[in-house]
Motif scaffolding. Structure first.
Motif, PDB file in Angstrom:
ATOM      1  N   GLY A  37       1.836  25.259  57.705  1.00  0.00           N
ATOM      2  CA  GLY A  37       1.937  25.135  58.985  1.00  0.00           C
ATOM      3  C   GLY A  37       2.650  23.766  59.374  1.00  0.00           C
ATOM      4  N   GLY A  38       2.889  23.734  60.727  1.00  0.00           N
ATOM      5  CA  GLY A  38       3.584  22.480  60.906  1.00  0.00           C
ATOM      6  C   GLY A  38       2.645  21.652  62.071  1.00  0.00           C
ATOM      7  N   PHE A  39       3.278  20.924  62.963  1.00  0.00           N
ATOM      8  CA  PHE A  39       2.215  19.709  63.654  1.00  0.00           C
ATOM      9  C   PHE A  39       2.722  20.029  64.996  1.00  0.00           C
ATOM     10  CE2 PHE A  39       4.273  17.112  59.895  1.00  0.00           C
ATOM     11  CZ  PHE A  39       3.548  17.625  59.148  1.00  0.00           C
ATOM     12  N   HIS A  40       1.525  20.448  65.974  1.00  0.00           N
ATOM     13  CA  HIS A  40       1.819  20.763  67.253  1.00  0.00           C
ATOM     14  C   HIS A  40       1.344  19.328  68.056  1.00  0.00           C
ATOM     15  CE1 HIS A  40       1.975  24.917  66.199  1.00  0.00           C
ATOM     16  NE2 HIS A  40       1.021  24.546  65.263  1.00  0.00           N
ATOM     17  N   GLN A  41       2.084  19.212  69.335  1.00  0.00           N
ATOM     18  CA  GLN A  41       1.764  18.266  69.895  1.00  0.00           C
ATOM     19  C   GLN A  41       2.225  18.650  71.650  1.00  0.00           C
ATOM     20  OE1 GLN A  41       3.001  14.451  68.828  1.00  0.00           O
ATOM     21  NE2 GLN A  41       2.082  13.252  70.367  1.00  0.00           N
ATOM     22  N   ILE A  42       1.282  18.070  72.519  1.00  0.00           N
ATOM     23  CA  ILE A  42       1.649  18.489  73.863  1.00  0.00           C
ATOM     24  C   ILE A  42       1.538  17.089  74.584  1.00  0.00           C
ATOM     25  CG2 ILE A  42       0.832  20.915  73.881  1.00  0.00           C
ATOM     26  CD1 ILE A  42      -1.839  19.889  75.253  1.00  0.00           C
ATOM     27  N   THR A  43       2.200  17.065  75.830  1.00  0.00           N
ATOM     28  CA  THR A  43       2.036  15.740  76.459  1.00  0.00           C
ATOM     29  C   THR A  43       2.054  16.235  78.008  1.00  0.00           C
ATOM     30  OG1 THR A  43       3.524  14.527  75.215  1.00  0.00           O
ATOM     31  CG2 THR A  43       3.188  13.547  77.406  1.00  0.00           C
ATOM     32  N   LEU A  44       1.149  15.519  78.849  1.00  0.00           N
ATOM     33  CA  LEU A  44       0.943  15.571  80.188  1.00  0.00           C
ATOM     34  C   LEU A  44       1.178  14.153  80.729  1.00  0.00           C
ATOM     35  CD1 LEU A  44      -2.491  17.856  80.426  1.00  0.00           C
ATOM     36  CD2 LEU A  44      -0.048  18.500  80.674  1.00  0.00           C
ATOM     37  N   GLY A  45       1.905  14.464  81.971  1.00  0.00           N
ATOM     38  CA  GLY A  45       1.971  13.200  82.574  1.00  0.00           C
ATOM     39  C   GLY A  45       2.403  13.099  84.100  1.00  0.00           C
ATOM     40  N   TYR A  46       2.228  12.084  84.944  1.00  0.00           N
ATOM     41  CA  TYR A  46       2.276  11.924  86.285  1.00  0.00           C
ATOM     42  C   TYR A  46       3.078  10.552  86.641  1.00  0.00           C
ATOM     43  CZ  TYR A  46       0.495  11.656  91.056  1.00  0.00           C
ATOM     44  OH  TYR A  46       0.556  11.485  92.506  1.00  0.00           O
ATOM     45  N   ASP A  47       3.823  10.555  87.610  1.00  0.00           N
ATOM     46  CA  ASP A  47       4.553   9.628  88.008  1.00  0.00           C
ATOM     47  C   ASP A  47       3.969   9.172  89.387  1.00  0.00           C
ATOM     48  OD1 ASP A  47       6.011   9.777  85.794  1.00  0.00           O
ATOM     49  OD2 ASP A  47       7.577  10.979  86.640  1.00  0.00           O
ATOM     50  N   PHE A  48       3.921   7.907  89.635  1.00  0.00           N
ATOM     51  CA  PHE A  48       3.349   7.476  90.935  1.00  0.00           C
ATOM     52  C   PHE A  48       4.340   6.085  91.381  1.00  0.00           C
ATOM     53  CE2 PHE A  48       0.928   5.497  87.794  1.00  0.00           C
ATOM     54  CZ  PHE A  48       0.817   4.187  88.181  1.00  0.00           C
ATOM     55  N   GLY A  49       4.060   5.878  92.940  1.00  0.00           N
ATOM     56  CA  GLY A  49       4.799   4.808  93.153  1.00  0.00           C
ATOM     57  C   GLY A  49       6.081   4.636  93.194  1.00  0.00           C
ATOM     58  N   GLN A  50       6.674   5.786  93.152  1.00  0.00           N
ATOM     59  CA  GLN A  50       8.386   5.860  93.289  1.00  0.00           C
ATOM     60  C   GLN A  50       8.771   6.423  94.403  1.00  0.00           C
ATOM     61  OE1 GLN A  50       9.618   8.043  89.773  1.00  0.00           O
ATOM     62  NE2 GLN A  50       8.508   6.859  88.484  1.00  0.00           N
ATOM     63  N   ASP A  51       9.871   5.790  95.172  1.00  0.00           N
ATOM     64  CA  ASP A  51      10.248   6.135  96.486  1.00  0.00           C
ATOM     65  C   ASP A  51      11.260   7.528  96.317  1.00  0.00           C
ATOM     66  OD1 ASP A  51       9.451   3.926  97.764  1.00  0.00           O
ATOM     67  OD2 ASP A  51      11.201   2.810  97.416  1.00  0.00           O
ATOM     68  N   THR A  52      11.195   8.109  97.424  1.00  0.00           N
ATOM     69  CA  THR A  52      12.076   9.401  97.332  1.00  0.00           C
ATOM     70  C   THR A  52      13.443   9.140  96.983  1.00  0.00           C
ATOM     71  OG1 THR A  52      12.123   9.401  99.676  1.00  0.00           O
ATOM     72  CG2 THR A  52      10.153  10.645  98.804  1.00  0.00           C
ATOM     73  N   GLU A  53      13.996   8.153  97.579  1.00  0.00           N
ATOM     74  CA  GLU A  53      15.484   7.863  97.535  1.00  0.00           C
ATOM     75  C   GLU A  53      15.453   7.210  95.945  1.00  0.00           C
ATOM     76  OE1 GLU A  53      17.009   5.650 100.340  1.00  0.00           O
ATOM     77  OE2 GLU A  53      16.734   7.005 101.777  1.00  0.00           O
ATOM     78  N   LYS A  54      16.416   7.620  95.152  1.00  0.00           N
ATOM     79  CA  LYS A  54      16.551   7.064  93.910  1.00  0.00           C
ATOM     80  C   LYS A  54      16.827   5.569  93.968  1.00  0.00           C
ATOM     81  CE  LYS A  54      17.697  11.236  91.444  1.00  0.00           C
ATOM     82  NZ  LYS A  54      18.806  11.882  90.561  1.00  0.00           N
TER      83      LYS A  54
END
Length: 353
Positions: A325-342
């Protein structure tokens, strides 16, 4: 991952495999512990797997704390060999944030278990960013980072059994804490990025094992990459090199990721190939061979508005393995404090910004 650097293994193809099969419940935790020792210092502190590819470079490089605008939170879970008890597993939670034009902060919590050995830790980071470009839309930035970490390392010997009493085995759960420091530097120029980190620079570590002690936990990491394409498609090749000072182990990751902008965000996928420079010799069926660590890791992810989800699966090739068998990995993320304009007129400091 199981590695045996600078050791020779002697295998009788039928008898040995049959014996290991019958004694699996007894030998496997010991094998996992031996694998940990043979990796030298690589497992002390936060291990370097492939979660850094999920817009999670801060786990590896402290200078990337607050490297963009706003902040990011990431949580990961990794499990090796689902069919095996006491198999290695890792959980991390981290967040980092840009305080102002020159300062970023971050924190990492992690729990790592490998057979009878486990470790929990926390890292606190400060990063200083120096912008060289006059136009804020063009990224040209040099960053420096410092992480101070506290780690609690444990060895559970309560299930160890010996016909002849061994003074090394205490029969209890041993635990010790220690501190260490990571330092690093990063440079971002438009779509180009380079990061260097020296981990565990204090050298000293845990005083946990009576028979085997390591007084040098230093590890060095270098990442370099570039993002091609400014439309709906982007392509990001990168390389990560690792060197463990005490054992002189060297590995390199060759990574390639493709991004596609869609109505709700971004979908992306990639492939990583990790290979070690040194190998393990073994004898099987009367013939000598050498095996080097080789890991193939496909990864895919989705950015939906401010959320991120990623999954990767690592497969180890070669004849010497504990499990198929192999190695399983999951990542959950959330971004905040960023303006809508790049903020930047480029796909930087990462495609997801």
């Amino acid at each position: 991952m199981l590695r045996f650097p600078r050791y020779t293994l002697y295998l009788n193809d039928i008898e040995t495999r049959s014996l290991i099969s019958r004694m699996k419940n007894i030998l496997l935790p010991v094998l996992l512990l031996v694998a940990f020792f043979n990796k030298g210092t690589a497992q002390e502190g936060l291990p370097v797997y492939f979660d850094y590819l999920a817009d999670n470079l801060y786990l590896v490089h402290p200078a990337t704390a607050g490297i963009g605008e706003g902040g990011k939170i990431r949580a990961t879970a990794r499990q090796q060999w689902f069919s095996i008890d006491e198999a290695p597993n890792l959980q991390t939670v981290n967040g980092h944030y840009r305080l102002n034009e020159q300062s970023g902060v971050g924190a990492i919590l992690f729990n790592d278990a490998n057979g009878f050995h486990s470790q929990t830790g926390i890292k606190l980071t400060y990063a200083h960013h120096l912008r060289f470009s006059r136009d804020i839309r063009n990224l040209n930035q040099l960053s420096f980072g410092l992480s101070v970490g506290a780690i609690q390392s444990s060895l559970d010997e309560t299930e160890f059994r010996s016909v002849i009493p061994d003074p090394i085995i205490t029969g209890t759960r041993n635990s010790v804490g220690y501190f260490n420091v990571d330092i690093g530097a990063s440079y971002n120029f438009l779509e180009f990025f380079a990061h260097f980190t020296a981990q565990n620079v204090l050298g000293s570590g845990r005083d946990l094992y009576t028979a085997i002690e390591f007084d040098n936990l230093r590890r060095y990491l270098l990442s370099v990459g570039y993002v091609f394409g400014k439309g709906k498609w982007q392509f990001e090749p990168s390389v990560l090199f690792q060197l463990t000072e005490f054992t002189e182990e060297e590995t390199v990751d060759f990574n390639a990721k493709v991004y596609r902008e869609v109505d709700f965000g971004t979908v992306w996928a990639g492939l990583s190939y990790r290979r070690s420079f040194d190998g393990a010799q073994f004898l099987a069926n009367g013939a000598f061979g050498e095996q080097r660590l080789q890991l193939f890791t496909p990864i895919f992810g989705v950015n939906y508005k401010k959320w991120l989800f990623s999954y990767n699966y690592s497969y180890q090739s070669g004849d010497i393995r504990i499990d198929n068998g192999g190695f399983h990995q999951i990542t959950l993320g959330y971004d905040f404090g960023q303006d809508t304009e790049k903020r930047y007129d480029c796909k930087c400091p990462a495609v997801n910004y």
